[in-house]
Design a protein around this motif. Structure first.
Motif, mmCIF file in Angstrom:
data_model
loop_
_atom_site.group_PDB
_atom_site.id
_atom_site.type_symbol
_atom_site.label_atom_id
_atom_site.label_comp_id
_atom_site.label_asym_id
_atom_site.label_seq_id
_atom_site.Cartn_x
_atom_site.Cartn_y
_atom_site.Cartn_z
ATOM 1 N N THR A 1 0.822 -1.221 0.000
ATOM 2 C CA THR A 1 0.000 0.000 0.000
ATOM 3 C C THR A 1 0.854 1.268 0.000
ATOM 4 O O THR A 1 0.450 2.285 -0.565
ATOM 5 C CB THR A 1 -0.971 0.028 1.200
ATOM 6 N N CYS A 2 2.032 1.174 0.629
ATOM 7 C CA CYS A 2 2.941 2.333 0.633
ATOM 8 C C CYS A 2 3.360 2.675 -0.797
ATOM 9 O O CYS A 2 3.333 3.840 -1.225
ATOM 10 C CB CYS A 2 4.190 1.950 1.408
ATOM 11 N N PHE A 3 3.760 1.627 -1.506
ATOM 12 C CA PHE A 3 4.166 1.766 -2.911
ATOM 13 C C PHE A 3 3.015 2.366 -3.728
ATOM 14 O O PHE A 3 3.202 3.326 -4.482
ATOM 15 C CB PHE A 3 4.580 0.384 -3.439
ATOM 16 N N LEU A 4 1.819 1.803 -3.550
ATOM 17 C CA LEU A 4 0.657 2.296 -4.313
ATOM 18 C C LEU A 4 0.402 3.774 -4.030
ATOM 19 O O LEU A 4 0.168 4.556 -4.952
ATOM 20 C CB LEU A 4 -0.606 1.512 -3.927
ATOM 21 N N ASN A 5 0.467 4.131 -2.746
ATOM 22 C CA ASN A 5 0.218 5.523 -2.366
ATOM 23 C C ASN A 5 1.190 6.482 -3.029
ATOM 24 O O ASN A 5 0.802 7.550 -3.519
ATOM 25 C CB ASN A 5 0.352 5.668 -0.847
ATOM 26 N N THR A 6 2.461 6.080 -3.058
ATOM 27 C CA THR A 6 3.476 6.931 -3.691
ATOM 28 C C THR A 6 3.173 7.098 -5.179
ATOM 29 O O THR A 6 3.228 8.210 -5.722
ATOM 30 C CB THR A 6 4.878 6.298 -3.511
ATOM 31 N N VAL A 7 2.834 5.971 -5.824
ATOM 32 C CA VAL A 7 2.550 6.024 -7.265
ATOM 33 C C VAL A 7 1.349 6.938 -7.537
ATOM 34 O O VAL A 7 1.381 7.788 -8.439
ATOM 35 C CB VAL A 7 2.289 4.600 -7.826
ATOM 36 N N THR B 1 0.179 9.351 -5.648
ATOM 37 C CA THR B 1 0.496 10.744 -5.314
ATOM 38 C C THR B 1 1.269 11.392 -6.457
ATOM 39 O O THR B 1 0.986 12.518 -6.873
ATOM 40 C CB THR B 1 1.346 10.800 -4.021
ATOM 41 N N GLU B 2 2.225 10.642 -6.998
ATOM 42 C CA GLU B 2 3.077 11.239 -8.033
ATOM 43 C C GLU B 2 2.389 11.303 -9.398
ATOM 44 O O GLU B 2 2.490 12.297 -10.104
ATOM 45 C CB GLU B 2 4.394 10.466 -8.125
ATOM 46 N N CYS C 1 -6.953 2.797 -2.334
ATOM 47 C CA CYS C 1 -5.997 3.827 -2.747
ATOM 48 C C CYS C 1 -6.631 4.741 -3.809
ATOM 49 O O CYS C 1 -6.478 5.960 -3.763
ATOM 50 C CB CYS C 1 -4.745 3.136 -3.284
ATOM 51 N N MET C 2 -7.378 4.146 -4.741
ATOM 52 C CA MET C 2 -8.065 4.961 -5.755
ATOM 53 C C MET C 2 -8.990 5.956 -5.076
ATOM 54 O O MET C 2 -9.016 7.140 -5.418
ATOM 55 C CB MET C 2 -8.884 4.057 -6.697
ATOM 56 N N GLN C 3 -9.758 5.447 -4.093
ATOM 57 C CA GLN C 3 -10.723 6.320 -3.420
ATOM 58 C C GLN C 3 -10.012 7.455 -2.684
ATOM 59 O O GLN C 3 -10.420 8.610 -2.758
ATOM 60 C CB GLN C 3 -11.563 5.496 -2.455
ATOM 61 N N GLN C 4 -8.915 7.099 -1.975
ATOM 62 C CA GLN C 4 -8.159 8.135 -1.241
ATOM 63 C C GLN C 4 -7.651 9.220 -2.178
ATOM 64 O O GLN C 4 -7.502 10.373 -1.796
ATOM 65 C CB GLN C 4 -6.979 7.497 -0.506
ATOM 66 N N HIS C 5 -7.356 8.822 -3.414
ATOM 67 C CA HIS C 5 -6.790 9.781 -4.364
ATOM 68 C C HIS C 5 -7.830 10.269 -5.380
ATOM 69 O O HIS C 5 -7.477 10.823 -6.422
ATOM 70 C CB HIS C 5 -5.570 9.166 -5.065
ATOM 71 N N ASN C 6 -9.105 10.029 -5.053
ATOM 72 C CA ASN C 6 -10.206 10.544 -5.870
ATOM 73 C C ASN C 6 -10.156 10.074 -7.328
ATOM 74 O O ASN C 6 -10.484 10.828 -8.239
ATOM 75 C CB ASN C 6 -10.220 12.081 -5.798
ATOM 76 N N CYS C 7 -9.717 8.851 -7.511
ATOM 77 C CA CYS C 7 -9.673 8.261 -8.863
ATOM 78 C C CYS C 7 -10.872 7.306 -8.954
ATOM 79 O O CYS C 7 -10.900 6.272 -8.301
ATOM 80 C CB CYS C 7 -8.348 7.509 -9.037
ATOM 81 N N SER C 8 -11.867 7.666 -9.763
ATOM 82 C CA SER C 8 -13.173 7.001 -9.645
ATOM 83 C C SER C 8 -13.574 6.189 -10.879
ATOM 84 O O SER C 8 -14.741 5.878 -11.052
ATOM 85 C CB SER C 8 -14.238 8.066 -9.374
#
Ligand code: NAD
Ligand code: UFG
Length: 339
Positions: free
Chosen positions: A62-68, A70-71, A110-117
């Motif tokens: 999940t850490c890896f996903l979050n970084t990806v 975010t960037e 992770c999608m939801q946290q980053h508003n990717c719907s």
């Protein structure tokens, strides 16, 4: 669109990348190469004549996903990453539930946290199980007969609930029938590890001399010639279906399951003959009892794909066999042949 592609180095992912890049989408690939080679991505770049970002890593991280996220800040995801062997899923179901179901849920969170719907998900005709009627339409009951199929079924259900809870979100669950063939360049194709369990890769490896003969699993089915019948779909057509689906998800909200097949079936014997014509190689075979868990026939209703996506398969069985053979003869040992 900015599209994150999980499992993009794999068989279907690599062919889909060509379509996405051809349509000028901006792409980032995540792959842990557990069932693929980085060489596939090198070749996609060469073929497409354009670049894309690659992040080696696991969707369970999940850490890896979050970084990806975010960037890159993707606007949509095409989710191929997962394990796909029916046999392995019977031997180690927990591994399949962890990698496929938990891995997918982590990705969705992770999608939801980053508003990717928006998501297009790789589902499978295997979710239908034994046919009550043919062709299978999307309203057919779902009753998968092995743990792999159940992971696809559960992920579909999770996505359905998730999309219902999030106004404006969008998901397309593509239920693939039997993907075969390769890009016409012969540079990318299916490269199974170990002895192939699927028909076309097995036949290709017999043709190229890696295997002695094909074992035909059952010649006593209730089909035209007694052998199992499947709806084979060219991977290039399947890749185009992903492009249509991701563009559909941009314009629409809600969740739709859509079959991806040709609407036509070919038996094992018909497929052997088509491959012999395409390759000029004789395929020795021997008939054996049915393989456990196999069904007689599997054919897709393709109306919904035509109606919603404006997509239709264009390539026939001869072209599937020609391109599979072209890939196999140029790369007899897959990507390792030239690395
Ligand atoms: P593939 O194994 O070639 O591709 C899957 C890719 O995902 C590989 O590159 C692999 O390295 C990667 N991957 C696996 N687990 C990962 C993880 N935890 N994190 C990051 N990357 C990971 O398979 P394919 O044939 O291209 O299939 C793609 C998807 O379509 C799969 O989900 C599969 O279940 C589904 N599907 C395939 C078929 C088929 O016959 N090929 C049929 C129906 C559905
Ligand atoms: N077959 C043989 N000999 C072989 C391999 C296959 O005779 O060595 C026969 C099978 O019995 C079946 C047909 O060829 O009648 C097709 O078999 P595949 O293994 O190629 O494909 P399946 O339809 O069994 O399953 C595939 C994938 C599943 C996926 C499903 C639907 O393996 O993961 O298609 O998409 F879910």
């Amino acid at each position: 669109m900015k599209i994150l592609v999980t499992g993009g180095a794999g068989y279907i992912g690599s062919h889909t990348l060509l379509q996405l890049l051809g349509a000028r989408h901006e792409v980032l690939v995540i792959d842990n190469y557990s069932n693929s080679s980085p060489e596939a991505l090198v070749r996609v770049k060469k073929l497409a004549g354009s670049g894309f970002k690659i992040c080696e890593g696991d969707i369970l991280d999940t850490c890896f996903l979050n970084t990806v996220f975010t960037e890159f800040q993707p606007e949509a995801v095409i989710h191929f990453a997962g394990l796909k062997s029916v046999g392995d899923s019977n031997r180690d179901p927990l591994e399949y539930y962890t990698r496929n179901v938990s891995g997918s849920i982590g990705l969705f969170r992770c999608m939801q946290q980053h508003n990717c719907s928006r998501i297009v998900f790789s589902s499978s005709a295997t979710v239908y199980g034994e046919a009550n009627y043919l062709p299978y339409d999307e309203a057919h009951s779902l009753s998968p007969t092995n743990p792999y199929g159940r992971t696809k079924f559960f992920i579909e259900e999770v996505i359905r609930d998730w999309v219902r809870s999030w106004d404006g979100s969008s998901a397309v669950l593509l239920r693939y029938f039997n993907p075969v063939g390769a890009d016409s360049s012969g540079l990318i194709g299916e490269d199974p590890t170990g002895t192939p369990s699927n028909l076309l890769p097995f036949v290709s490896q017999v043709a190229v001399g890696r295997l002695d003969k094909l074992i035909v699993f059952g010649d006593d089915y209730n089909t035209r010639d007694g052998s199992g019948e499947r709806d084979y779909i060219h991977v290039e057509d399947l890749a185009r279906a992903h492009l249509a689906a991701i563009e559909y998800s941009w314009e629409n909200s809600g969740c739709e399951a859509i079959n991806v097949g040709t609407g036509r079936g070919a038996t094992v014997f018909e497929t052997i003959e088509a491959f012999e014509r395409a390759s000029g190689c004789k395929i020795p075979f021997q008939c054996a009892p049915r393989r456990a868990g196999d069904i007689a026939s599997s054919i897709a209703s393709v109306r919904k794909a035509e109606q919603l996506l404006g997509w239709k398969a264009k390539l026939n069985l001869e072209q599937m066999c020609q391109t599979a053979w072209n890939w196999q003869k140029n790369n007899p040992y897959g990507y390792v042949s030239t690395v």
